[in-house]
Motif scaffolding. Sequence first.
Motif, mmCIF file in Angstrom:
data_model
loop_
_atom_site.group_PDB
_atom_site.id
_atom_site.type_symbol
_atom_site.label_atom_id
_atom_site.label_comp_id
_atom_site.label_asym_id
_atom_site.label_seq_id
_atom_site.Cartn_x
_atom_site.Cartn_y
_atom_site.Cartn_z
ATOM 1 N N LEU A 86 -5.541 24.542 -10.160
ATOM 2 C CA LEU A 86 -6.692 25.157 -10.817
ATOM 3 C C LEU A 86 -7.877 25.262 -9.864
ATOM 4 O O LEU A 86 -8.555 26.294 -9.794
ATOM 5 N N ASN A 87 -8.123 24.186 -9.111
ATOM 6 C CA ASN A 87 -9.244 24.167 -8.168
ATOM 7 C C ASN A 87 -8.811 24.358 -6.718
ATOM 8 O O ASN A 87 -9.635 24.289 -5.803
ATOM 9 N N HIS A 88 -7.500 24.575 -6.522
ATOM 10 C CA HIS A 88 -6.940 24.810 -5.181
ATOM 11 C C HIS A 88 -7.321 23.679 -4.222
ATOM 12 O O HIS A 88 -7.820 23.913 -3.125
ATOM 13 N N LYS A 89 -7.050 22.451 -4.647
ATOM 14 C CA LYS A 89 -7.379 21.302 -3.818
ATOM 15 C C LYS A 89 -6.195 20.347 -3.736
ATOM 16 O O LYS A 89 -5.485 20.142 -4.721
ATOM 17 N N TYR A 90 -6.023 19.778 -2.547
ATOM 18 C CA TYR A 90 -5.007 18.743 -2.365
ATOM 19 C C TYR A 90 -5.605 17.383 -2.705
ATOM 20 O O TYR A 90 -6.782 17.123 -2.469
ATOM 21 N N LYS A 91 -4.765 16.515 -3.269
ATOM 22 C CA LYS A 91 -5.206 15.177 -3.639
ATOM 23 C C LYS A 91 -4.296 14.135 -2.989
ATOM 24 O O LYS A 91 -3.087 14.337 -2.886
ATOM 25 N N VAL A 92 -4.895 13.044 -2.555
ATOM 26 C CA VAL A 92 -4.130 11.922 -2.029
ATOM 27 C C VAL A 92 -4.590 10.663 -2.745
ATOM 28 O O VAL A 92 -5.795 10.388 -2.816
ATOM 29 N N VAL A 93 -3.642 9.923 -3.305
ATOM 30 C CA VAL A 93 -3.949 8.695 -4.029
ATOM 31 C C VAL A 93 -3.333 7.519 -3.272
ATOM 32 O O VAL A 93 -2.177 7.583 -2.837
ATOM 33 N N VAL B 8 0.859 -1.181 0.000
ATOM 34 C CA VAL B 8 0.000 0.000 0.000
ATOM 35 C C VAL B 8 0.897 1.233 0.000
ATOM 36 O O VAL B 8 1.754 1.387 0.872
ATOM 37 N N ARG B 9 0.728 2.094 -0.980
ATOM 38 C CA ARG B 9 1.507 3.325 -1.071
ATOM 39 C C ARG B 9 0.563 4.519 -1.194
ATOM 40 O O ARG B 9 -0.539 4.410 -1.722
ATOM 41 N N TYR B 10 1.036 5.667 -0.703
ATOM 42 C CA TYR B 10 0.256 6.897 -0.792
ATOM 43 C C TYR B 10 1.068 7.945 -1.544
ATOM 44 O O TYR B 10 2.268 8.106 -1.313
ATOM 45 N N TYR B 11 0.379 8.683 -2.429
ATOM 46 C CA TYR B 11 1.021 9.734 -3.202
ATOM 47 C C TYR B 11 0.178 11.005 -3.117
ATOM 48 O O TYR B 11 -1.054 10.943 -3.109
ATOM 49 N N PHE B 12 0.865 12.144 -3.072
ATOM 50 C CA PHE B 12 0.205 13.409 -2.801
ATOM 51 C C PHE B 12 0.288 14.335 -4.015
ATOM 52 O O PHE B 12 1.270 14.338 -4.743
ATOM 53 N N GLY B 13 -0.754 15.142 -4.198
ATOM 54 C CA GLY B 13 -0.758 16.089 -5.296
ATOM 55 C C GLY B 13 -1.545 17.325 -4.942
ATOM 56 O O GLY B 13 -2.282 17.366 -3.953
ATOM 57 N N TYR B 14 -1.393 18.368 -5.775
ATOM 58 C CA TYR B 14 -2.117 19.619 -5.560
ATOM 59 C C TYR B 14 -2.678 20.094 -6.891
ATOM 60 O O TYR B 14 -1.950 20.224 -7.872
ATOM 61 N N LYS C 162 -12.420 6.923 -2.561
ATOM 62 C CA LYS C 162 -13.247 6.558 -3.709
ATOM 63 C C LYS C 162 -12.381 5.836 -4.730
ATOM 64 O O LYS C 162 -11.321 6.323 -5.117
ATOM 65 N N LYS C 163 -12.830 4.681 -5.177
ATOM 66 C CA LYS C 163 -12.054 3.899 -6.129
ATOM 67 C C LYS C 163 -11.996 4.580 -7.479
ATOM 68 O O LYS C 163 -13.016 5.054 -7.998
ATOM 69 N N ALA C 164 -10.808 4.628 -8.052
ATOM 70 C CA ALA C 164 -10.634 5.188 -9.391
ATOM 71 C C ALA C 164 -11.054 4.140 -10.411
ATOM 72 O O ALA C 164 -10.412 3.093 -10.529
ATOM 73 N N SER D 238 -4.560 -5.064 -8.554
ATOM 74 C CA SER D 238 -4.045 -3.704 -8.388
ATOM 75 C C SER D 238 -5.205 -2.723 -8.425
ATOM 76 O O SER D 238 -6.069 -2.798 -9.308
ATOM 77 N N GLU D 239 -5.244 -1.811 -7.462
ATOM 78 C CA GLU D 239 -6.307 -0.809 -7.399
ATOM 79 C C GLU D 239 -5.731 0.548 -7.002
ATOM 80 O O GLU D 239 -4.746 0.631 -6.263
ATOM 81 N N ASN D 240 -6.379 1.604 -7.490
ATOM 82 C CA ASN D 240 -6.046 2.962 -7.071
ATOM 83 C C ASN D 240 -7.281 3.602 -6.447
ATOM 84 O O ASN D 240 -8.395 3.476 -6.983
ATOM 85 N N TRP D 241 -7.084 4.296 -5.331
ATOM 86 C CA TRP D 241 -8.162 4.981 -4.627
ATOM 87 C C TRP D 241 -7.761 6.434 -4.415
ATOM 88 O O TRP D 241 -6.596 6.757 -4.216
ATOM 89 N N VAL D 242 -8.753 7.325 -4.457
ATOM 90 C CA VAL D 242 -8.516 8.756 -4.292
ATOM 91 C C VAL D 242 -9.294 9.254 -3.084
ATOM 92 O O VAL D 242 -10.466 8.916 -2.906
#
Length: 346
Positions: free
Chosen positions: A104-111, A95-101, A142-144, A127-131
Amino acid sequence: MCLWDANDYLNCEILSSALLDATTTTTTTPSPFLVDHYLTTPRMGRHILQNLGGFMCYIYWNKPRMYNPATRQLVTLPFKKSDHMIVPPGGKKIVRYYFGYDALNHKYKVVSSISVHLKQNMEVISSENWVFVLEGGVCSWKKAALTSPDFCPHVPCKMEGLCIDGVIYYMALLGPDGDELLERFQNVGLLEYGGKPTLFDQTNLKDKGVVALWSVEDAGSKKWSCKSLVVQPSQLHLVNTITFNVKGITQNGKVLLIPKNILFPFHILSYDIQNNDMRKIEIRGIPDRWFNMDEEAEVCVDVMFMDQSESVISSDFVSSLDWTERDNHDTYIHRSLPLSVSLPIL
């Protein structure tokens, strides 16, 4: 700067600093850094996975966390449960976590990237990705819902990620591979170069003084470009006896190389890949105890250059979380820790 004993999870220290005297920096002798600000707080991690606009992103007790050293704001997100993904005999779950910003919408994202694979040959079983999203005032995973060819089953092979223009990048294996390829990933770092995600491959740096840069030119058509650099003969002594980790790139295009193990006097390398020039930067002020640990200790070190940010994580994002801490460690935690000193951030 983070120091820790790999054999003692609680023995960890986080320090911060600025240049001793930026006016004395020259092209031949960069000024040293003095780590004289103590940043260690409860529930801080070891590896600083990502610098996201002045925020430190890391994992502690399997949970993604974001911390602003300037404001002392700490936000902890719940870990993504994956009990539905069964691990067969001889298998392993990552299980890994990745961060983004999203600027445009001024929101942080975690995957969260979750995979199950066979340990023998790294064959991907699932293999699954969740946001982590905010909907209707409630945060949840929420599952991608991605399908081929947009999504390839994979095994995330390194903890560090990268965000460029709202897009999150990370390294992964796509199919059965031997241990040789997996080991080679330890010599590869992911960084932004020329506005593009780029692999900095130092596999041949120590023995031959050669570095390869692999840049993504077109993600849609999977087009890459490669550039090789040969370290100047007069600077080979900087790399031929020490093993380094790649730890990002500064705004002016200098790759940071961090020794994998503690050494005295401690230093890092700043590699100007545009001008093919490598410089040693000393870091002073490390407490003596880290150089005098007993034989059972395994001292590790991590260094990251950061911008300073006085901003706080989105109020909508923060206010939607449940700030009640429970014994099962399965809730959101938010703290604004008291500021005791002014902290200049790299």
